[in-house]
Scaffold this motif. Structure first.
Motif, PDB file in Angstrom:
ATOM      1  N   ILE A 209       0.855  -1.187   0.000  1.00  0.00           N
ATOM      2  CA  ILE A 209       0.000   0.000   0.000  1.00  0.00           C
ATOM      3  C   ILE A 209       0.892   1.239   0.000  1.00  0.00           C
ATOM      4  O   ILE A 209       1.795   1.370   0.824  1.00  0.00           O
ATOM      5  N   LEU A 210       0.627   2.152  -0.928  1.00  0.00           N
ATOM      6  CA  LEU A 210       1.421   3.368  -1.072  1.00  0.00           C
ATOM      7  C   LEU A 210       0.542   4.587  -0.788  1.00  0.00           C
ATOM      8  O   LEU A 210      -0.210   5.029  -1.658  1.00  0.00           O
ATOM      9  N   PRO A 211       0.590   5.139   0.413  1.00  0.00           N
ATOM     10  CA  PRO A 211      -0.175   6.359   0.695  1.00  0.00           C
ATOM     11  C   PRO A 211       0.293   7.521  -0.175  1.00  0.00           C
ATOM     12  O   PRO A 211       1.485   7.676  -0.436  1.00  0.00           O
ATOM     13  N   SER A 212      -0.665   8.328  -0.617  1.00  0.00           N
ATOM     14  CA  SER A 212      -0.355   9.463  -1.490  1.00  0.00           C
ATOM     15  C   SER A 212      -1.324  10.602  -1.238  1.00  0.00           C
ATOM     16  O   SER A 212      -2.529  10.374  -1.095  1.00  0.00           O
ATOM     17  N   THR A 213      -0.803  11.822  -1.221  1.00  0.00           N
ATOM     18  CA  THR A 213      -1.663  13.004  -1.081  1.00  0.00           C
ATOM     19  C   THR A 213      -2.130  13.502  -2.440  1.00  0.00           C
ATOM     20  O   THR A 213      -2.907  14.455  -2.512  1.00  0.00           O
ATOM     21  N   PHE A 214      -1.651  12.895  -3.518  1.00  0.00           N
ATOM     22  CA  PHE A 214      -1.983  13.344  -4.869  1.00  0.00           C
ATOM     23  C   PHE A 214      -2.954  12.421  -5.599  1.00  0.00           C
ATOM     24  O   PHE A 214      -3.612  12.837  -6.542  1.00  0.00           O
ATOM     25  N   ILE A 215      -3.034  11.151  -5.222  1.00  0.00           N
ATOM     26  CA  ILE A 215      -3.646  10.137  -6.077  1.00  0.00           C
ATOM     27  C   ILE A 215      -5.155  10.253  -6.208  1.00  0.00           C
ATOM     28  O   ILE A 215      -5.728   9.879  -7.234  1.00  0.00           O
ATOM     29  N   ALA A 216      -5.855  10.752  -5.179  1.00  0.00           N
ATOM     30  CA  ALA A 216      -7.321  10.785  -5.219  1.00  0.00           C
ATOM     31  C   ALA A 216      -7.820  11.524  -6.464  1.00  0.00           C
ATOM     32  O   ALA A 216      -7.247  12.530  -6.855  1.00  0.00           O
ATOM     33  N   PRO A 217      -8.884  11.011  -7.118  1.00  0.00           N
ATOM     34  CA  PRO A 217      -9.724   9.894  -6.683  1.00  0.00           C
ATOM     35  C   PRO A 217      -9.399   8.572  -7.388  1.00  0.00           C
ATOM     36  O   PRO A 217     -10.210   7.666  -7.384  1.00  0.00           O
ATOM     37  N   HIS A 218      -8.219   8.473  -8.031  1.00  0.00           N
ATOM     38  CA  HIS A 218      -7.887   7.257  -8.767  1.00  0.00           C
ATOM     39  C   HIS A 218      -7.792   6.035  -7.853  1.00  0.00           C
ATOM     40  O   HIS A 218      -7.335   6.140  -6.712  1.00  0.00           O
ATOM     41  N   LEU A 219      -8.184   4.893  -8.379  1.00  0.00           N
ATOM     42  CA  LEU A 219      -7.799   3.612  -7.816  1.00  0.00           C
ATOM     43  C   LEU A 219      -6.607   3.170  -8.647  1.00  0.00           C
ATOM     44  O   LEU A 219      -6.751   2.573  -9.708  1.00  0.00           O
TER      45      LEU A 219
END
Length: 342
Positions: A209-219
Motif C-alpha cells: 500500500i502506497l499512501p499518497s496526497t496526490f492520487i485521489a480519486p484514482h484507484l
C-alpha cells in the motif's frame, strides 16, 4: 486465527515512497482535472514554473501515458528509498535500451509506423532524452517537489504507520478501507476499474500500500502479479478542496447528451465512417452532421484519419471505456474523504 487475517498480516504492508509521490505529482500536473483536492496546488505551481519546464513535463507525460509508464518501473529506481534524489539518480545510469523501455512502456514494442512522433524522437536520440529527463526530474525535485514533500511527509508517514498497525490489529477491515472499489473477499481480491481485476490470494506474494496526497480519486494499482501495489488517498487537513467538476468529464457528458451524437458514437465504435456515410445513416444534412462531429472530436470521443479525399472518424474506445472510471472517481470522492476522516 482466521486464514484471511493471517494472510494479510504476513503479506500486506504500507510503504512510504517519496519517489512514487513525485511521479504521481507529475501525473497531476499533466492531467489535473480529476484531482480536485490538488487544483490549487497545480495552479500555484504553474504560476511559478517556467514555460520550458511545463513543456517538458507535458512532453514526457504524453509518451509515458501521463507518467504511468514511469510508475510501472518504480522497482528499478529504489522506490522505497526515503531519498528522492537517490531514485532520480538511477535515470542517469541505466542503459539507453532500459531508458526507452521504461519511458515508452508497452508502446516500446510497437512498429515505427504506429509510434507517435514523440516516441520516434526518443528512439532516434535516446541518450539526449535520457539526460534531458534526468535534469528535468532534478530541477523539478529541487525547485517544486521538495517544498511540497516537506509539508506532506508527516501525513504520509502517519498514514503508513496507521495502516501497518491496522493490518496487525484489524487486518480485513483495514485492507477494505483502502478504496471503495478495492474489494476484499474470502478467497480473492477485486479491483473495479474499466474492467474488473481479480486475484486469488494463492497467486500473490505481497500487496504493498502506497499512501499518497496526490492520487485521489484514482484507484491506482500495479497489477504485476505476484506483487501488487495499491495507492491509498491521504487527505491533508489544511488543504482546500476545490468544488469543481472535472472539465474533461463534463465535455464528454455534454457531447453525449444528444441522441444523434450518441447513435453516431455507437456506430463509429464498430466501424469508421466519413461525413457523407454518416449523413445517410442518421438522415440529417451534411452540415448538421459536420457540427456534431466537431463537438465529438473536441471532446476527444472520436478521432479522425484521412484516406485520400475522405476523412474517416472512429470512436475513441479507450476514452469511452474510461468514462465509466471517471464517473466512478467523481462519485467516489466523498466516500474516500469520509473513510479517511474516520
Amino acid at each position: 486465527m482466521h486464514p484471511l487475517e493471517q494472510w494479510i498480516r504476513r503479506h500486506v504492508k504500507a510503504v512510504y515512497s517519496p519517489y512514487h509521490e513525485l511521479l504521481v505529482s507529475l501525473h497531476v500536473l499533466v492531467n489535473p482535472d480529476h484531482h480536485l483536492s490538488r487544483l490549487n496546488w497545480v495552479r500555484n505551481v504553474h504560476q511559478n514554473m517556467d514555460r520550458e519546464m511545463v513543456d517538458q513535463i507535458l512532453f514526457y507525460g504524453k509518451v509515458t501515458e501521463e507518467w504511468f509508464f514511469a510508475m510501472d518501473c518504480e522497482a528499478a529506481f529504489y522506490s522505497d528509498s526515503r531519498y528522492v534524489e537517490e531514485s532520480i539518480e538511477k535515470w542517469n545510469v541505466i542503459s539507453e535500451i532500459q531508458f526507452c523501455r521504461f519511458i515508452l512502456g508497452k508502446n516500446y514494442e510497437q512498429s515505427t509506423s504506429k509510434q507517435s512522433k514523440e516516441a520516434r524522437d526518443i528512439l532516434r536520440r535516446p541518450k539526449w532524452h535520457q539526460k534531458r529527463l534526468y535534469h528535468l526530474l532534478q530541477a523539478y525535485q529541487k525547485d517544486f517537489f521538495a517544498r511540497e514533500l516537506y509539508a506532506v511527509e508527516p501525513w504520509l508517514v502517519k498514514a503508513v504507520n496507521s495502516c501497518n498497525a491496522g493490518f496487525q490489529e484489524n487486518p480485513v477491515e483495514t485492507l477494505r478501507s483502502i478504496h471503495p472499489r478495492f474489494l476484499v473477499k474470502e478467497k480473492y481480491i477485486q479491483f473495479l476499474k474499466a474492467r474488473t481485476y481479480q486475484f486469488n490470494y494463492s497467486e500473490l506474494n505481497s500487496i504493498t500500500i502506497l499512501p499518497s496526497t496526490f492520487i485521489a480519486p484514482h484507484l491506482l494499482i500495479d497489477t504485476e502479479s505476484p506483487d501488487i501495489k495499491v495507492d491509498k488517498q491521504v487527505i491533508i487537513p489544511s488543504s482546500e478542496r476545490v468544488e469543481e467538476t472535472p472539465q474533461d468529464l463534463l465535455r464528454a457528458l455534454k457531447a453525449l447528451a444528444d441522441p444523434t451524437r450518441l447513435i453516431m458514437v455507437r456506430a463509429m465504435l464498430y466501424h469508421p465512417y466519413c461525413t457523407q456515410q454518416l449523413t445517410e445513416k442518421v438522415k440529417l444534412a451534411k452540415a448538421t452532421v459536420s457540427k456534431h462531429l466537431k463537438v465529438l472530436e473536441k471532446s476527444g470521443l472520436i478521432r479522425s484519419e484521412r484516406s485520400s479525399h475522405y476523412v474517416f472518424y472512429r470512436t475513441n474506445a479507450y476514452l469511452l471505456e474510461m468514462l465509466r472510471v471517471d464517473m466512478d472517481q467523481f462519485f467516489d470522492q466523498p466516500k474516500l474523504e469520509k473513510e479517511e476522516q474516520n
